[in-house]
Each structure stands twice: as C-alpha cells, then as structure tokens.
Design a protein around this motif. Structure first.
Motif, PDB file in Angstrom:
ATOM      1  N   ALA A  27      -2.706  -3.079  -3.010  1.00  0.00           N
ATOM      2  CA  ALA A  27      -3.904  -2.377  -2.543  1.00  0.00           C
ATOM      3  C   ALA A  27      -4.846  -2.017  -3.688  1.00  0.00           C
ATOM      4  CB  ALA A  27      -3.500  -1.114  -1.783  1.00  0.00           C
ATOM      5  N   ALA A  38       0.830  -1.203   0.000  1.00  0.00           N
ATOM      6  CA  ALA A  38       0.000   0.000   0.000  1.00  0.00           C
ATOM      7  C   ALA A  38       0.867   1.256   0.000  1.00  0.00           C
ATOM      8  CB  ALA A  38      -0.930  -0.011   1.210  1.00  0.00           C
ATOM      9  N   VAL A  68       0.351  -4.869   6.193  1.00  0.00           N
ATOM     10  CA  VAL A  68       0.205  -3.767   5.237  1.00  0.00           C
ATOM     11  C   VAL A  68       1.539  -3.030   5.182  1.00  0.00           C
ATOM     12  CG1 VAL A  68      -1.063  -1.682   4.610  1.00  0.00           C
ATOM     13  CG2 VAL A  68      -2.261  -3.560   5.771  1.00  0.00           C
ATOM     14  N   PRO A 123      -3.845   4.201  -2.386  1.00  0.00           N
ATOM     15  CA  PRO A 123      -4.706   3.206  -1.737  1.00  0.00           C
ATOM     16  C   PRO A 123      -5.940   3.781  -1.039  1.00  0.00           C
ATOM     17  CG  PRO A 123      -2.406   2.692  -1.314  1.00  0.00           C
ATOM     18  CD  PRO A 123      -2.431   4.052  -1.945  1.00  0.00           C
ATOM     19  N   THR A 156       3.618   0.010   3.816  1.00  0.00           N
ATOM     20  CA  THR A 156       3.374   1.356   3.291  1.00  0.00           C
ATOM     21  C   THR A 156       4.377   2.344   3.876  1.00  0.00           C
ATOM     22  OG1 THR A 156       1.738   3.167   3.179  1.00  0.00           O
ATOM     23  CG2 THR A 156       1.647   1.745   5.111  1.00  0.00           C
ATOM     24  N   ILE A 174      -8.159   0.121  -0.826  1.00  0.00           N
ATOM     25  CA  ILE A 174      -7.435  -0.880  -0.031  1.00  0.00           C
ATOM     26  C   ILE A 174      -8.383  -1.787   0.758  1.00  0.00           C
ATOM     27  CG2 ILE A 174      -7.127   0.657   1.970  1.00  0.00           C
ATOM     28  CD1 ILE A 174      -4.408  -0.706   2.449  1.00  0.00           C
TER      29      ILE A 174
END
Length: 261
Positions: free
Chosen positions: A115, A14, A61, A33, A63, A43
């Motif tokens: 995502a 993401a 996740v 996302p 990111t 997402i």
C-alpha cells in the motif's frame, strides 16, 4: 505459464506492523495505508494503478482491519469495487500469504505489492508482467545507479553483490504453486530472524558462502536459489528509479509528493 490479459490476481498488502507507525501517528490515522499522500490515502494510488492495468483481473487487499477502509469515505470505493475484495491478514506477510493460499484457493499467477508503493504505475507493472511471466517466482529490485541518476539525495537500504548494489522494489511474482515452499521458508525467517544464517544455509553451502563473502551476483543467486527448490526464480531489474521509492518515512513522503506534483 505466461500471463494473459486479466488473469493475474494482485495482492495489495495493507496491514500494519506491531507497535505504532510514526507516519500514521503524525497524520492522526489508525493505520499507515490511510496516511494522506498527494491529498488522499496512500493506498488509493497503487490500488488504482493495479485496477487500471489490463493484465490484472482482481485485487485482494490483505489487512488486519478491513473495516477501517470501508469506514473511511476516501477509501470506501475500494470496499465497493466489484474487482476488489478484502481478506484479513495475520501478523507476518508470509504467514498471511500462506493462510490466504490455503483458504481462498487463489489461481496463479499472483502479483504482490504494498500500500505504500505510491508511485506504482502502468510502466512498472508492464515490465514486471513481461519479465516475470514464465517464472515460478520473481522479485523486483532497483540497482543503485538507476536511482541515484534521477534522485541523488534519496536514501535507501542497499544489498551489495558483484553485479551492483540493489534495493527492493516491493513487487513480487508468484507464477505457480511451485512458489509455496519458498513462501514457507520466508515464513520461517519472519518467525525467527535470529536463525537467518540457518535459513540461508538451507539454500545450500554455495549460497551461504556467496552471501558471507559477497561474491555472488544477485541475478545468479536468485536463479540458484530457485534451482535448489526445483523452480524458476528470476530477478526483475526495474528500469524506473521510482520503483524503489516507497512512503516509509516523512522524507519519502516529501519526495513522492514532489514527484506526483
């Protein structure tokens, strides 16, 4: 090693690419996302599909900005979910994955997706887990005829091989620690795309010749690359056309929302 119920770790990418993302700018959100698709941040769709699947034990996740998701009322549920954890990523996918493997001591197998894979569903995950189990590395792809039979107007980027024209489905499988050298090589490609032919030649002269002359089948090519690294590598040819439709452009979002409706 085959996957038993709830022992797979899913990694949901993401992050954001360098520069601004046109979809995010148009939607007035900080990162792609969080762009609304079907009435909620994109997402949420793949995250729910992963958490609902019986073979997935936990979701990470990955990111650059976890705080954005915790701070958005529509995605705060992810930050609070007992089976979800956020990890901070760097610039590239492969380098972030390597760093995550190094620091988090993740158990294999790992299933990685993105995502923007809004249409990801249980049937796709069933097929990936079933056909990738036992492989050290596997990649999901969709053959052109599968997509065009259902969505003749959909535009994708296609790789031409002797066994068809293929497009990526953004689902990857890392079945064991043997996958690490391939991720390291991917990291090299990310860092210096101009050296692509050198990277390809690292797979061996047959792979290089096959790519240049386009005489290799994708299935055979993936298996051969695996053998070069002393591991089992597999193509998973997805049954569902929707597996290669991701939310990358405004046209994609229109098509996805039509499918979701």
């Amino acid at each position: 090693m085959s996957a038993t119920p709830s022992n797979i770790t899913a990694i949901l990418l993401a992050g954001s690419r360098p520069g601004t993302d046109p979809l995010a700018v148009a939607a007035g959100v900080a990162v792609k996302p969080l762009v609304p698709v079907g009435g909620e941040p994109m997402i949420n769709h793949p995250a729910r599909a992963l958490l609902a699947h019986p073979a997935i034990g936990r979701v990470i996740v990955l990111t650059q900005a976890p705080e954005l998701f915790a701070g958005d009322p529509a995605t705060a549920w992810l930050a609070e979910h007992p089976r979800v954890r956020f990890e901070t990523s760097g610039g590239g996918i492969a380098s972030s994955l390597m760093a995550l493997l190094d620091r988090a001591d993740l158990p294999f197998p790992l299933l990685m997706t993105t995502a923007d894979h809004v249409l990801l569903d249980g049937a796709m995950l069933d097929q990936m887990v079933r056909e990738a189990s036992g492989a050290d590395i596997a990649v999901a792809m969709v053959e052109r005829r599968i997509l065009l039979a259902r969505y003749p107007d959909s535009r994708r980027t296609w790789l031409k091989f002797r066994d068809g024209w293929w497009s990526g489905a953004n689902i990857f499988w890392f079945g064991s620690a043997k996958a690490r050298p391939v991720i390291a090589l991917w990291q090299e490609v990310e860092q210096d795309r101009k050296k692509g032919w050198k990277i390809l030649s690292a797979f061996g002269p047959l792979a290089l010749l096959g790519a240049v002359l386009r005489i290799s089948t994708l299935r055979g090519g993936i298996a051969r690359v695996g053998r070069r690294f002393g591991l089992s590598a597999r193509l998973v040819a997805m049954d569902k056309a929707e597996a290669c439709i991701d939310a990358d452009k405004p046209d994609d979002v229109v098509l996805i929302e039509r499918i979701l409706a």
